[in-house]
Design a protein around this motif. Structure first.
Motif, mmCIF file in Angstrom:
data_model
loop_
_atom_site.group_PDB
_atom_site.id
_atom_site.type_symbol
_atom_site.label_atom_id
_atom_site.label_comp_id
_atom_site.label_asym_id
_atom_site.label_seq_id
_atom_site.Cartn_x
_atom_site.Cartn_y
_atom_site.Cartn_z
ATOM 1 N N SER A 47 16.117 55.660 44.291
ATOM 2 C CA SER A 47 15.617 54.494 45.030
ATOM 3 C C SER A 47 16.514 53.283 44.819
ATOM 4 O O SER A 47 16.703 52.477 45.736
ATOM 5 C CB SER A 47 14.186 54.147 44.600
ATOM 6 O OG SER A 47 13.315 55.209 44.898
ATOM 7 N N GLU A 88 10.116 53.765 49.552
ATOM 8 C CA GLU A 88 9.191 54.577 48.790
ATOM 9 C C GLU A 88 7.853 53.846 48.747
ATOM 10 O O GLU A 88 7.807 52.632 48.612
ATOM 11 C CB GLU A 88 9.771 54.671 47.371
ATOM 12 C CG GLU A 88 9.135 55.673 46.476
ATOM 13 C CD GLU A 88 9.864 55.686 45.123
ATOM 14 O OE1 GLU A 88 10.598 54.745 44.802
ATOM 15 O OE2 GLU A 88 9.676 56.665 44.390
ATOM 16 N N ASP A 164 13.236 57.216 51.796
ATOM 17 C CA ASP A 164 12.952 57.378 50.364
ATOM 18 C C ASP A 164 11.698 58.217 50.172
ATOM 19 O O ASP A 164 10.585 57.728 50.318
ATOM 20 C CB ASP A 164 12.806 56.008 49.692
ATOM 21 C CG ASP A 164 12.924 56.104 48.172
ATOM 22 O OD1 ASP A 164 12.836 57.229 47.631
ATOM 23 O OD2 ASP A 164 13.094 55.053 47.523
ATOM 24 N N GLU A 165 11.892 59.472 49.884
ATOM 25 C CA GLU A 165 10.820 60.433 49.636
ATOM 26 C C GLU A 165 9.753 60.453 50.731
ATOM 27 O O GLU A 165 8.575 60.223 50.470
ATOM 28 C CB GLU A 165 10.168 60.175 48.277
ATOM 29 C CG GLU A 165 11.226 60.211 47.169
ATOM 30 C CD GLU A 165 10.673 60.584 45.813
ATOM 31 O OE1 GLU A 165 9.727 61.395 45.760
ATOM 32 O OE2 GLU A 165 11.207 60.078 44.814
HETATM 33 MG MG LIG Z 1 12.359 56.514 43.774
#
Ligand SMILES: [Mg+2]
Ligand SMILES: Nc1ncnc2c1ncn2[C@@H]1O[C@H](COP(=O)(O)OP(=O)(O)OP(=O)(O)O)[C@@H](O)[C@H]1O
Length: 239
Positions: A47, A88, A164-165
């Protein structure tokens, strides 16, 4: 690398928070039209890399996009330069409706017809968002909020997305859906830098990947190469 044109180049990137060296001399690039994935365990620095690219935290080293140096450029200007991030934890506005959340992302676009088309595009990718268009963002389920976050990045028109994810917290069915949508978005022309803990799926859809451990790149290769690598298998693919 296979792609002809490097669009994003990260060189000797370092990020630290007080005494913590979160990103320690990382270099990689993303070719135009590629899906490139960064995989790594919690705290590996994934991140932080995306935040540096988006201009949200200070760093040393250099980051260029389309040969433009991004250092000292404000975050909103980095979006304008062509890079949109899906952060995220989603970062949507809980007290605004789905429509309003999407609308905000079009602030740089004055073309009403184009905006209408973008809404149509997002709603066709995510029919659920269309059904929930008048609902407050904060009232959406976790998976729906994830869709809204991706939808919002698509509304910006940026040619490059940092994800992000995106699969975090989604049910297995939705995980498959979101990876399919990422592939579709990529085929429609977007360049994608994908940060994931779901190494299996992300290496499957990515042309290339980098494996991060405590702020450093320890392995890189094509998605196929990394999937077949014993070290990756053991650490990230469940043996
Ligand atoms: Mg992260
Ligand atoms: N704002 C902050 N202040 C202090 N330390 C931070 C901050 N943000 C991140 N860190 C630390 O930097 C390191 C890298 O964090 P980062 O969030 O980049 O990891 P990550 O790979 O995204 O992890 P995850 O998979 O858990 O999201 C971690 O050790 C984390 O504790």
């Amino acid at each position: 690398m296979t792609s002809s044109e490097i669009i994003l180049a990260v060189s000797h990137l370092k990020v630290s928070y007080d005494s913590i060296q979160a990103v320690d001399d990382i270099s990689f690039e993303v070719g135009k039209g590629e899906i490139v994935t960064l995989i790594g365990a919690n705290g590996a620095g994934k991140s932080s890399i995306l935040r540096a690219i988006s201009g949200l935290i200070p760093y040393s080293g250099s980051i260029t996009y389309a040969e433009k140096d991004l250092k000292n450029i404000a975050a909103d200007q980095i979006v304008a330069a062509g890079i949109a991030q899906v952060p995220e934890g989603r970062g949507i506005f809980g007290n605004l409706t789905v429509m309003e959340n999407l609308k905000i992302a079009t602030w740089q676009n004055k073309d009403k017809e184009k905006i209408a088309k973008d809404f149509e595009n997002v709603f066709s990718l995510f029919p659920r968002l269309k059904e929930r268009s008048k609902q407050q963002g904060g009232m959406l389920s976790g998976g729906e909020q994830q869709m809204l976050a991706v939808g919002r990045a698509l509304m910006t028109d940026a040619p490059m997305l940092l994800l992000d994810e995106p699969s975090m917290g989604l049910s297995p069915v939705l995980v498959r859906d979101i990876f399919k949508i990422i592939q579709d978005i990529n085929r429609a022309g977007k360049t994608i830098l994908l940060v994931e803990q779901n190494a299996n799926m992300s290496l499957h859809i990515a042309q290339r990947g980098y494996v991060l451990e405590t702020g450093r790149i320890v392995l890189s290769g094509t998605g196929k190469e990394l999937t077949g690598n014993p070290r990756v298998k053991e650490a990230y693919l469940g043996g």
